[in-house]
Design a protein around this motif. Sequence first.
Motif, PDB file in Angstrom:
ATOM      1  N   LEU A   1       0.835  -1.202   0.000  1.00 21.98           N
ATOM      2  CA  LEU A   1       0.000   0.000   0.000  1.00 21.98           C
ATOM      3  C   LEU A   1       0.872   1.255   0.000  1.00 21.98           C
ATOM      4  O   LEU A   1       0.563   2.236  -0.690  1.00 21.98           O
ATOM      5  CB  LEU A   1      -0.950  -0.009   1.197  1.00 21.98           C
TER       6      LEU A   1
ATOM      7  N   THR B   1       0.914   4.000  -2.945  1.00 19.83           N
ATOM      8  CA  THR B   1       0.630   5.396  -2.594  1.00 19.83           C
ATOM      9  C   THR B   1       1.699   6.310  -3.175  1.00 19.83           C
ATOM     10  O   THR B   1       1.395   7.369  -3.720  1.00 19.83           O
ATOM     11  CB  THR B   1       0.557   5.560  -1.062  1.00 19.83           C
TER      12      THR B   1
ATOM     13  N   ILE C   1      -3.082   4.866  -5.365  1.00 24.38           N
ATOM     14  CA  ILE C   1      -4.099   4.988  -4.331  1.00 24.38           C
ATOM     15  C   ILE C   1      -3.730   6.170  -3.450  1.00 24.38           C
ATOM     16  O   ILE C   1      -2.656   6.748  -3.602  1.00 24.38           O
ATOM     17  CB  ILE C   1      -4.235   3.697  -3.486  1.00 24.38           C
ATOM     18  N   LYS C   2      -4.601   6.511  -2.520  1.00 26.64           N
ATOM     19  CA  LYS C   2      -4.377   7.682  -1.668  1.00 26.64           C
ATOM     20  C   LYS C   2      -4.412   7.259  -0.207  1.00 26.64           C
ATOM     21  O   LYS C   2      -5.307   6.540   0.211  1.00 26.64           O
ATOM     22  CB  LYS C   2      -5.470   8.717  -1.937  1.00 26.64           C
ATOM     23  N   ARG C   3      -3.404   7.711   0.548  1.00 21.82           N
ATOM     24  CA  ARG C   3      -3.409   7.505   1.998  1.00 21.82           C
ATOM     25  C   ARG C   3      -4.001   8.746   2.630  1.00 21.82           C
ATOM     26  O   ARG C   3      -3.456   9.833   2.533  1.00 21.82           O
ATOM     27  CB  ARG C   3      -1.996   7.270   2.517  1.00 21.82           C
TER      28      ARG C   3
ATOM     29  N   TYR D   1      -6.706   4.060   3.753  1.00 20.28           N
ATOM     30  CA  TYR D   1      -6.496   4.225   2.312  1.00 20.28           C
ATOM     31  C   TYR D   1      -7.835   4.334   1.589  1.00 20.28           C
ATOM     32  O   TYR D   1      -8.847   3.812   2.034  1.00 20.28           O
ATOM     33  CB  TYR D   1      -5.712   3.023   1.766  1.00 20.28           C
ATOM     34  N   THR D   2      -7.795   5.000   0.435  1.00 19.35           N
ATOM     35  CA  THR D   2      -8.975   5.135  -0.401  1.00 19.35           C
ATOM     36  C   THR D   2      -8.521   5.265  -1.852  1.00 19.35           C
ATOM     37  O   THR D   2      -7.324   5.372  -2.130  1.00 19.35           O
ATOM     38  CB  THR D   2      -9.831   6.346   0.028  1.00 19.35           C
TER      39      THR D   2
END
Length: 127
Positions: A94, A98, A103-105, A111-112
Amino acid sequence: MKSPISRYAERKLDGRPDGSRGVTSTTITLLPPPLPQPALPATTVRENTGPGKTGSRMVRVLAILQAEPERLWRAREIAELLGDVTLVATYRQLARWTERGMIKRVRTGRYTTISQMTNPLRDLRKR
């Protein structure tokens, strides 16, 4: 030299008693134990991520995140859904995704997906 005013002379009105009080009763509330969390694997199953592989872990994680885009996912929840990866390996992957912008932390351990909407103010500044 002695200070003329004691630091403890004035008692604040915070509801505490001025002197000692004896304890007359105690209430103990027993809570049920938490539900056991599913055990994560002890080792990570090696992933074959060559070109044309459709079941890669990254694709599966993106599908999980995009299923509920407004949810903030914990790394443990993602690892449990994958089922073939340890929690430590999930954290590493992850973090790597990121850094690459996949993905976005949102905050520590949450995370999203990355929003597909662009910021109109940023677009106006470029002109």
